[in-house]
Design a protein around this motif. Structure first.
Motif, PDB file in Angstrom:
ATOM      1  N   UNK A   1      23.579   3.597 -13.404  1.00 50.64           N
ATOM      2  CA  UNK A   1      24.751   2.744 -13.585  1.00 50.64           C
ATOM      3  C   UNK A   1      24.469   1.297 -13.203  1.00 50.64           C
ATOM      4  N   UNK A   2      25.121   0.403 -13.903  1.00 55.96           N
ATOM      5  CA  UNK A   2      24.993  -1.033 -13.639  1.00 55.96           C
ATOM      6  C   UNK A   2      26.310  -1.566 -13.073  1.00 55.96           C
ATOM      7  N   UNK A   3      26.207  -2.627 -12.312  1.00 53.62           N
ATOM      8  CA  UNK A   3      27.411  -3.282 -11.810  1.00 53.62           C
ATOM      9  C   UNK A   3      28.202  -3.864 -12.981  1.00 53.62           C
ATOM     10  N   UNK A   4      29.514  -3.831 -12.851  1.00 52.26           N
ATOM     11  CA  UNK A   4      30.392  -4.403 -13.888  1.00 52.26           C
ATOM     12  C   UNK A   4      30.603  -5.883 -13.587  1.00 52.26           C
TER      13      UNK A   4
ATOM     14  N   UNK B   1      29.337  -2.854 -27.816  1.00 55.80           N
ATOM     15  CA  UNK B   1      29.697  -2.954 -26.396  1.00 55.80           C
ATOM     16  C   UNK B   1      28.520  -3.457 -25.560  1.00 55.80           C
ATOM     17  N   UNK B   2      28.830  -3.987 -24.399  1.00 56.27           N
ATOM     18  CA  UNK B   2      27.799  -4.354 -23.433  1.00 56.27           C
ATOM     19  C   UNK B   2      27.467  -3.102 -22.618  1.00 56.27           C
ATOM     20  N   UNK B   3      26.198  -2.679 -22.595  1.00 57.57           N
ATOM     21  CA  UNK B   3      25.845  -1.428 -21.896  1.00 57.57           C
ATOM     22  C   UNK B   3      26.198  -1.482 -20.419  1.00 57.57           C
ATOM     23  N   UNK B   4      26.763  -0.394 -19.921  1.00 58.95           N
ATOM     24  CA  UNK B   4      27.135  -0.284 -18.508  1.00 58.95           C
ATOM     25  C   UNK B   4      26.143   0.579 -17.729  1.00 58.95           C
ATOM     26  N   UNK B   5      25.097   1.049 -18.389  1.00 59.27           N
ATOM     27  CA  UNK B   5      24.069   1.837 -17.719  1.00 59.27           C
ATOM     28  C   UNK B   5      22.749   1.626 -18.439  1.00 59.27           C
ATOM     29  N   UNK B   6      21.677   1.983 -17.766  1.00 61.35           N
ATOM     30  CA  UNK B   6      20.326   1.846 -18.321  1.00 61.35           C
ATOM     31  C   UNK B   6      19.647   3.204 -18.284  1.00 61.35           C
ATOM     32  N   UNK B   7      19.122   3.631 -19.426  1.00 55.01           N
ATOM     33  CA  UNK B   7      18.507   4.966 -19.496  1.00 55.01           C
ATOM     34  C   UNK B   7      17.010   4.886 -19.240  1.00 55.01           C
ATOM     35  N   UNK B   8      16.544   5.789 -18.375  1.00 53.84           N
ATOM     36  CA  UNK B   8      15.121   5.964 -18.095  1.00 53.84           C
ATOM     37  C   UNK B   8      14.783   7.443 -18.252  1.00 53.84           C
ATOM     38  N   UNK B   9      13.503   7.718 -18.329  1.00 51.55           N
ATOM     39  CA  UNK B   9      13.056   9.096 -18.482  1.00 51.55           C
ATOM     40  C   UNK B   9      12.136   9.440 -17.311  1.00 51.55           C
TER      41      UNK B   9
ATOM     42  N   UNK C   1      25.329  -6.010 -15.754  1.00 55.61           N
ATOM     43  CA  UNK C   1      24.890  -6.557 -14.477  1.00 55.61           C
ATOM     44  C   UNK C   1      23.685  -5.787 -13.971  1.00 55.61           C
ATOM     45  N   UNK C   2      23.218  -6.114 -12.787  1.00 58.12           N
ATOM     46  CA  UNK C   2      22.074  -5.388 -12.217  1.00 58.12           C
ATOM     47  C   UNK C   2      22.455  -3.944 -11.896  1.00 58.12           C
ATOM     48  N   UNK C   3      21.446  -3.146 -11.585  1.00 58.42           N
ATOM     49  CA  UNK C   3      21.712  -1.757 -11.234  1.00 58.42           C
ATOM     50  C   UNK C   3      22.641  -1.685 -10.019  1.00 58.42           C
ATOM     51  N   UNK C   4      23.493  -0.675 -10.014  1.00 62.14           N
ATOM     52  CA  UNK C   4      24.381  -0.457  -8.879  1.00 62.14           C
ATOM     53  C   UNK C   4      23.590   0.101  -7.705  1.00 62.14           C
ATOM     54  N   UNK C   5      24.031  -0.118  -6.467  1.00 61.76           N
ATOM     55  CA  UNK C   5      23.326   0.438  -5.303  1.00 61.76           C
ATOM     56  C   UNK C   5      23.209   1.955  -5.395  1.00 61.76           C
TER      57      UNK C   5
END
Length: 207
Positions: A72-75, A110-118, A190-194
């Motif tokens: 998840x990313x910060x809003x 939309x602006x992505x609210x999360x970043x996917x990794x594998x 935004x950047x990744x959430x804590x």
């Protein structure tokens, strides 16, 4: 003579060889100094191989899994007004981020609210696993994910089947720096959430 050594790219997105220390900062390493760095690496490797402390793997299991993990990313920036305000930012990368985000909104995206990794988990035997990420993980994240499998041994590798960004832990995110600003180039809110290291740890395949 019967051993074929090979090297794996571990977590080191914020690591520098000591040859570039200057003194608490670093300097650019000229190409003609690279052989010195290579010789030192060779000597350290030979010392490790000759100590006789190598650990033998048990019966190979080669049991693995690839787990998609959405971090998840910060809003922080979500509206057209947010991005329009950033167009006057002093940082050129922030301005470019705003321009690209407005283009995305204009296209109805939309602006992505999360970043996917594998997250790759490959168990070599009952006690040893290789973890892999399609990112350039920083040292703190490596320590956290490797500790998640303790007392069994894990080694986190970067650049596995690609590299989408740097990937720090929460402590490094608080410190800032360009490794924590990947959202500017990937167009997230935004950047990744804590707590992203805990989200990744939950995706590790445990046998």
């Amino acid at each position: 003579p019967s051993v074929m050594p090979f090297f794996l790219q571990g977590a080191g997105g914020d690591a520098r060889p000591r040859h570039v220390a200057n003194p608490d900062d670093w300097r650019q390493l000229p190409h003609d100094e690279l052989p010195l760095l290579g010789r030192d690496l060779l000597n350290e490797s030979l010392q490790i191989l000759s100590r006789g402390r190598a650990r033998t793997l048990g019966s190979l299991v080669l049991d693995g899994r690839i787990t998609p993990v959405d971090l998840p990313c910060e809003q922080r920036h979500t509206t057209r007004q947010d991005f329009q305000a950033l167009l006057a930012h002093e940082d050129p990368w922030t301005r470019l981020y705003a321009q690209n985000s407005l283009t995305r909104l204009d296209a109805g995206q939309p602006i992505p609210t999360s970043a996917r990794y594998h997250l790759h988990t490959l168990w070599l035997d009952q006690e040893t696993a290789l973890l892999g990420l399609d990112a350039e993980p920083l040292c703190g994240l490596g320590r956290h994910l490797e500790a998640a499998l303790a007392p069994r041994q894990a080694i986190l590798l970067g650049y596995v089947n690609g590299c989408s960004s740097y990937l720090p832990d929460t402590a490094e995110m608080k410190r800032g720096g360009y490794e924590a600003s990947c959202y500017l180039f990937d167009g997230w809110t935004g950047p990744w959430a804590p707590g992203i290291e805990d989200v990744l740890s939950a995706g590790v395949y445990r046998r």
